[in-house]
Design a protein around this motif. Structure first.
Motif, PDB file in Angstrom:
ATOM      1  N   THR A  87      -0.432  58.791  18.888  1.00 29.78           N
ATOM      2  CA  THR A  87      -1.790  59.275  19.122  1.00 29.78           C
ATOM      3  C   THR A  87      -2.710  58.768  18.010  1.00 29.78           C
ATOM      4  OG1 THR A  87      -1.578  61.296  17.821  1.00 29.78           O
ATOM      5  CG2 THR A  87      -0.899  61.418  20.137  1.00 29.78           C
ATOM      6  N   THR A 133      -1.230  62.686  28.135  1.00 29.41           N
ATOM      7  CA  THR A 133      -2.188  63.480  27.362  1.00 29.41           C
ATOM      8  C   THR A 133      -1.493  64.736  26.871  1.00 29.41           C
ATOM      9  OG1 THR A 133      -3.022  64.651  29.309  1.00 29.41           O
ATOM     10  CG2 THR A 133      -4.217  62.662  28.640  1.00 29.41           C
ATOM     11  N   ARG A 179      -2.203  55.050  13.119  1.00 23.33           N
ATOM     12  CA  ARG A 179      -2.048  56.040  14.179  1.00 23.33           C
ATOM     13  C   ARG A 179      -0.913  56.993  13.790  1.00 23.33           C
ATOM     14  NH1 ARG A 179      -1.805  53.289  19.771  1.00 23.33           N
ATOM     15  NH2 ARG A 179      -2.695  55.246  20.466  1.00 23.33           N
ATOM     16  N   VAL A 193      -5.765  65.191  24.048  1.00 22.05           N
ATOM     17  CA  VAL A 193      -5.467  64.078  23.153  1.00 22.05           C
ATOM     18  C   VAL A 193      -4.711  63.010  23.954  1.00 22.05           C
ATOM     19  CG1 VAL A 193      -4.182  63.391  21.086  1.00 22.05           C
ATOM     20  CG2 VAL A 193      -5.361  65.611  21.162  1.00 22.05           C
ATOM     21  N   ALA A 234      -2.244  59.963  24.520  1.00 18.88           N
ATOM     22  CA  ALA A 234      -0.989  59.607  23.861  1.00 18.88           C
ATOM     23  C   ALA A 234      -0.297  58.496  24.631  1.00 18.88           C
ATOM     24  CB  ALA A 234      -0.077  60.822  23.766  1.00 18.88           C
TER      25      ALA A 234
END
Length: 99
Positions: A56, A27, A91, A40, A42
């Motif tokens: 991400t 994250t 993405r 977020v 990842a």
């Protein structure tokens, strides 16, 4: 000066450290968050002594700083070096440098 292999391929490697393929869930969160911001999610794709390539679902601005959290490791501050939309799946490929 490029090696003969680099000259033949037309690609000059600029990285300072060798990268290794990984499959890591991580994250990215704000180091200055004052509220309970949702980090977020990842996925780590490759890693070196100096940084990582993450994927991400949302873009992150180059030049910004974040805290990278990976299970079993200490949180690490990183700087976003680049963010590119992946045309295959929509993405984002995010290159980070460890601070």
């Amino acid at each position: 000066m490029p090696t003969s292999e680099q000259a033949d391929s037309g690609v000059i490697e600029r990285r300072r450290a060798e990268r290794f393929e990984v499959e890591i869930d991580a994250t990215l969160g704000s180091p200055t968050a004052t509220s309970r911001e949702t980090p977020v999610a990842a996925e780590g794709i490759n890693r070196s002594a100096t940084g990582m390539l993450l994927i991400t679902d949302m873009p992150l601005p180059p030049g910004t700083f974040h805290v990278l959290r990976i299970d079993g490791e200490r949180p690490t501050e990183v700087r976003i070096m680049h963010c590119r939309r992946n045309t295959d799946d929509g993405r984002y490929d995010i290159g980070v440098a460890f601070c």
